[in-house]
Scaffold this motif. Structure first.
Motif, PDB file in Angstrom:
ATOM      1  N   PRO A 189     -10.810 -34.154  27.770  1.00 57.23           N
ATOM      2  CA  PRO A 189     -10.225 -33.103  28.603  1.00 57.23           C
ATOM      3  C   PRO A 189     -10.285 -33.439  30.100  1.00 57.23           C
ATOM      4  N   THR A 190     -11.345 -34.095  30.551  1.00 62.10           N
ATOM      5  CA  THR A 190     -11.465 -34.481  31.961  1.00 62.10           C
ATOM      6  C   THR A 190     -10.377 -35.498  32.306  1.00 62.10           C
ATOM      7  N   ILE A 191     -10.141 -36.472  31.422  1.00 62.90           N
ATOM      8  CA  ILE A 191      -9.105 -37.500  31.647  1.00 62.90           C
ATOM      9  C   ILE A 191      -7.741 -36.833  31.729  1.00 62.90           C
ATOM     10  N   LYS A 192      -7.472 -35.904  30.802  1.00 58.80           N
ATOM     11  CA  LYS A 192      -6.169 -35.224  30.819  1.00 58.80           C
ATOM     12  C   LYS A 192      -5.966 -34.479  32.132  1.00 58.80           C
ATOM     13  N   THR A 193      -6.998 -33.787  32.615  1.00 59.88           N
ATOM     14  CA  THR A 193      -6.905 -33.038  33.864  1.00 59.88           C
ATOM     15  C   THR A 193      -6.703 -33.989  35.040  1.00 59.88           C
ATOM     16  N   ARG A 194      -7.513 -35.065  35.088  1.00 59.60           N
ATOM     17  CA  ARG A 194      -7.403 -36.030  36.194  1.00 59.60           C
ATOM     18  C   ARG A 194      -6.028 -36.707  36.195  1.00 59.60           C
ATOM     19  N   MET A 195      -5.524 -37.003  35.000  1.00 59.32           N
ATOM     20  CA  MET A 195      -4.193 -37.646  34.889  1.00 59.32           C
ATOM     21  C   MET A 195      -3.127 -36.685  35.408  1.00 59.32           C
ATOM     22  N   ARG A 196      -3.196 -35.413  34.967  1.00 60.14           N
ATOM     23  CA  ARG A 196      -2.218 -34.432  35.412  1.00 60.14           C
ATOM     24  C   ARG A 196      -2.267 -34.268  36.919  1.00 60.14           C
ATOM     25  N   ASP A 197      -3.440 -34.099  37.471  1.00 56.88           N
ATOM     26  CA  ASP A 197      -3.584 -33.938  38.917  1.00 56.88           C
ATOM     27  C   ASP A 197      -3.141 -35.201  39.657  1.00 56.88           C
ATOM     28  N   GLY A 198      -3.500 -36.357  39.127  1.00 57.96           N
ATOM     29  CA  GLY A 198      -3.127 -37.623  39.749  1.00 57.96           C
ATOM     30  C   GLY A 198      -1.614 -37.828  39.753  1.00 57.96           C
ATOM     31  N   LEU A 199      -0.968 -37.468  38.661  1.00 63.63           N
ATOM     32  CA  LEU A 199       0.494 -37.622  38.579  1.00 63.63           C
ATOM     33  C   LEU A 199       1.200 -36.656  39.524  1.00 63.63           C
ATOM     34  N   ILE A 200       0.643 -35.448  39.665  1.00 65.58           N
ATOM     35  CA  ILE A 200       1.231 -34.488  40.610  1.00 65.58           C
ATOM     36  C   ILE A 200       1.116 -35.027  42.024  1.00 65.58           C
ATOM     37  N   ARG A 201      -0.032 -35.578  42.368  1.00 63.08           N
ATOM     38  CA  ARG A 201      -0.229 -36.147  43.713  1.00 63.08           C
ATOM     39  C   ARG A 201       0.696 -37.351  43.942  1.00 63.08           C
ATOM     40  N   LEU A 202       0.838 -38.166  42.908  1.00 61.14           N
ATOM     41  CA  LEU A 202       1.750 -39.316  43.014  1.00 61.14           C
ATOM     42  C   LEU A 202       3.192 -38.853  43.217  1.00 61.14           C
ATOM     43  N   ARG A 203       3.592 -37.878  42.449  1.00 64.54           N
ATOM     44  CA  ARG A 203       4.942 -37.345  42.562  1.00 64.54           C
ATOM     45  C   ARG A 203       5.216 -36.817  43.962  1.00 64.54           C
ATOM     46  N   ASP A 204       4.242 -36.052  44.495  1.00 68.07           N
ATOM     47  CA  ASP A 204       4.393 -35.509  45.837  1.00 68.07           C
ATOM     48  C   ASP A 204       4.434 -36.628  46.880  1.00 68.07           C
TER      49      ASP A 204
END
Length: 195
Positions: free
Chosen positions: A174-189
């Motif tokens: 669950p931590t990896i999924k959250t970090r991946m989601r947050d990381g991808l949002i930051r990358l997208r921005d």
């Protein structure tokens, strides 16, 4: 063997004389062909030059026509028209064929050159674009936390699943999924991608 009358002794004589010369040419008489050549080459050359408009190519086509007249002499039928008309028809057809052939070759060269130019431009543009995007991705990856960067890198560049990333980083799934989601949002921005 009777010698043909000189060419130019009169219109009706010319027609009869050339028909007779043509019959001899049809039987392989080289001397008759020499007379025929002298009589028709200026006519053939004039027609060819008007169509082809290139002196060197006109000379080639004229020679081809004269060879055709030698080879096809047996096909000439005096009752269908004058030798000059027959020769003029062959000359015109050959000249038109040469022009069409030259135009087709020029069109092929132009198309190929355009294709090569477009391909070269497209390849360069694509390489530049890829390089710029790669630099932007690297810059944006540095803006992520260490865990986000590792997770995104393993998933997208390493081809690992979320579960495999979690195992590789010794972090709960669950931590990896959250970090991946947050990381991808930051990358997208960071990349300026709009959804």
């Amino acid at each position: 063997m009777s010698q043909p009358l000189p060419f130019g002794a009169g219109p009706s004589a010319d027609r009869a004389d050339l028909a007779e010369v043509m019959q001899k040419v049809a039987h392989g008489d080289k001397q008759a062909f020499s007379v025929l050549y002298d009589a028709l080459a200026p006519l053939v050359s004039g027609i060819v030059v008007k169509v082809v408009r290139d002196r060197a190519q006109s000379e080639e086509v004229t020679q081809e026509v004269m060879i055709d007249l030698w080879r096809q002499a047996a096909r000439y039928q005096p009752d269908t028209g004058a030798v000059t008309t027959w020769a003029a028809t062959i000359a015109h057809r050959r000249a038109v064929d040469r022009v069409r052939s030259a135009q087709a070759a020029a069109d092929r060269e132009h198309t190929q050159a355009a294709r090569e130019h477009t391909t070269a431009f497209d390849e360069v543009a694509e390489q530049v674009e890829t390089r710029l995007e790669s630099e932007q991705v690297r810059r944006c990856l540095h803006g992520l936390t260490e865990l986000q960067r590792q997770a995104v890198t393993l998933a997208y560049y390493g081809g690992l699943t979320y579960r495999e990333v979690a195992e590789a980083l010794h972090t709960p799934l669950p931590t990896i999924k959250t970090r991946m989601r947050d990381g991808l949002i930051r990358l997208r921005d960071c990349m300026g991608v709009t959804t």
